[in-house]
Scaffold this active site. Structure first.
Site, short mmCIF file in Angstrom:
data_model
loop_
_atom_site.label_atom_id
_atom_site.label_comp_id
_atom_site.label_asym_id
_atom_site.label_seq_id
_atom_site.Cartn_x
_atom_site.Cartn_y
_atom_site.Cartn_z
N GLY A 193 0.78 -1.23 0.00
CA GLY A 193 0.00 0.00 0.00
C GLY A 193 0.82 1.28 0.00
N CYS A 252 15.96 -0.15 1.83
CA CYS A 252 16.48 -1.21 2.69
C CYS A 252 17.99 -1.28 2.59
CB CYS A 252 15.90 -2.55 2.26
SG CYS A 252 14.16 -2.48 1.99
N1 PLP Z 1 9.53 -5.19 -3.42
C1 PLP Z 1 9.93 -4.03 -3.96
C2 PLP Z 1 10.23 -3.96 -5.42
C3 PLP Z 1 10.07 -2.89 -3.16
O1 PLP Z 1 10.48 -1.75 -3.71
C4 PLP Z 1 9.79 -3.00 -1.77
C5 PLP Z 1 10.01 -1.83 -0.88
O2 PLP Z 1 10.92 -1.04 -1.08
C6 PLP Z 1 9.36 -4.23 -1.26
C7 PLP Z 1 9.25 -5.30 -2.11
C8 PLP Z 1 9.02 -4.40 0.18
O3 PLP Z 1 7.86 -3.70 0.49
P1 PLP Z 1 7.36 -3.55 2.01
O4 PLP Z 1 8.30 -2.60 2.65
O5 PLP Z 1 5.99 -3.05 1.92
O6 PLP Z 1 7.44 -4.89 2.63
#
Ligand code: PLP
Length: 393
Positions: A200, A325
């Site tokens: 979201g 991350c």
């Molecule tokens: N996948 C992609 C391509 C993303 O950019 C991100 C977040 O940066 C995620 C997964 C993980 O999303 P969430 O932080 O909602 O778990």
């Protein structure tokens, strides 16, 4: 000082319409949707309506939507839940440029003895489809996990073709569509994936809610075990307010997508052209012919992306040096490295990512303040044309 937020692939502002739709569930509508009584049943109706809205966003059936806490959970559910179904007797084919939410569960399976392959990418971040075919040929219980669009470069994979190759070879197909959601249509009737993950907070709903599309008949064991929620496929009391917010964000995105994509691409292209014109020794990373409309990844050779981000932050401009991350570390991005970007440019890569709330004045502000920052950092850098070594072992 002006505040210019260009880090929308990390997270986005919650849309006012989304906030408003969520409010009753922090107040009078606090019942548990699983309760037997009418008070809970009233809330369950809102969850059902939200499921229909998200299903409309995917062009799928409501029972093909599972609500989750985030895309990381959605991705883990698809990958680990498939592996669990096959008792870890499967082959996982993914790509070198996936988000850690995909790469880490795939690598965990590898550590547990599963055959796992990470397909390399070319200079613009695309995989070789023949290599994918070769990896799938004759494989026992194959699972393909390939992202719809890359979070760092915006490169869009030919996901329909990838899914068709997966299906031709009897593979289950998962796609992480986190960055594609809200920017390109996610039509499950024309793209034969079995699993698709969204989050979201990447398209104006709050952090902490996601969804997983699971095609009817797909082989998946539940990842979260416990109660019977989500038809026994994801245990845990539903985060009702956030589910309603996610559904509202889906509705807004569908209504505005085409026009918004056009506006975003125009702003992004002006930013790109302005940067390339004002800053020498600069290159765009990613597939410019197949790219999300809101994303621009640029390498400024001979300087550090972190220094650029810090200087711009002091000027009220928010950008990123990689995925959120990874940006806690000074290691160069695995995506940029996988694309074979030259060493002199790897460390100087930064990402600008726009949203519907950016304006032309934001772009003017960046184009006014960024080139002097780059010049200053280059003047201070020991590297660069005529300054010292430009290649390293
Ligand atoms: N996948 C992609 C391509 C993303 O950019 C991100 C977040 O940066 C995620 C997964 C993980 O999303 P969430 O932080 O909602 O778990």
């Amino acid at each position: 000082m002006r505040n210019v937020y260009l880090d929308n692939n990390a997270t986005t502002a919650v849309a006012p319409e989304v906030r408003e739709a969520m409010m009753p569930f922090f107040g009078e509508l606090y019942g548990n949707p699983s309760s037997m009584h009418a008070f809970g049943g009233q809330v369950a109706k809102h969850v059902a309506a939200a499921r229909e809205q998200v299903a409309a966003f995917f062009n799928c059936e409501p029972d093909e939507v599972i609500f989750t806490s985030c895309a990381t959970e959605s991705d883990n559910t698809a990958i680990r839940g498939t592996a669990d179904w096959f008792g870890n007797d499967l082959k996982v084919v993914t790509t070198a440029v996936e988000h850690p939410a995909v790469l880490q569960p795939c690598r965990r399976l590898k550590a547990q003895g599963v055959e796992e392959v990470e397909l390399p990418v070319d200079g613009v971040g695309q995989i070789d489809l023949d290599r994918l075919r070769a990896e799938l040929k004759g494989a026992k219980n194959p699972l393909v996990s390939a992202m719809w669009a890359n979070n760092e470069t915006g490169t869009v994979f030919p996901i329909r073709e990838i899914a068709e190759i997966a299906k031709e070879n009897g593979a289950a197909m998962h796609t992480d569509a986190v960055q594609a959601a809200g920017k390109v249509p996610l039509d499950m009737t024309s793209v034969p994936v079995d699993f698709l993950a969204i989050s979201g907070h990447k398209f104006h709903a709050p952090k902490g809610v996601g969804a997983l599309f699971v095609r009817r008949g797909a082989k998946l064991k539940p990842f979260m075990l416990g109660g019977h929620q989500e038809s026994g496929r994801r245990a845990g009391t539903e985060n009702v307010a956030y589910i309603v917010g996610l559904a509202k964000a889906c509705e807004l995105a569908t209504a505005q997508m085409a026009e918004e994509a056009r506006q975003l691409a125009a702003l992004r292209d002006r930013l790109e052209a302005g940067i390339l014109a004002a800053c020498p020794n600069t290159r765009v990373n990613g597939d410019r012919a197949h790219r999300l409309p809101n994303t621009l990844n640029v390498s400024f050779e001979y300087i550090e992306g972190e220094s650029i981000a810090y200087h711009l932050s002091d000027l009220g401009i928010c950008i990123s040096t990689g995925s959120a991350c990874a940006s806690g570390s000074l290691d160069p991005s695995h995506v940029i490295r996988a694309m074979g970007v030259p060493f002199t440019a790897v460390h100087g890569s930064v990402r600008f990512s726009l949203s519907r709330y950016n304006t032309s004045a934001d772009i003017d502000y960046v184009l006014e303040h960024l080139p002097p920052v780059i010049k200053k950092l280059r003047d201070l850098s020991p590297f660069g044309p005529g300054k010292g070594p430009t290649t390293f072992q």
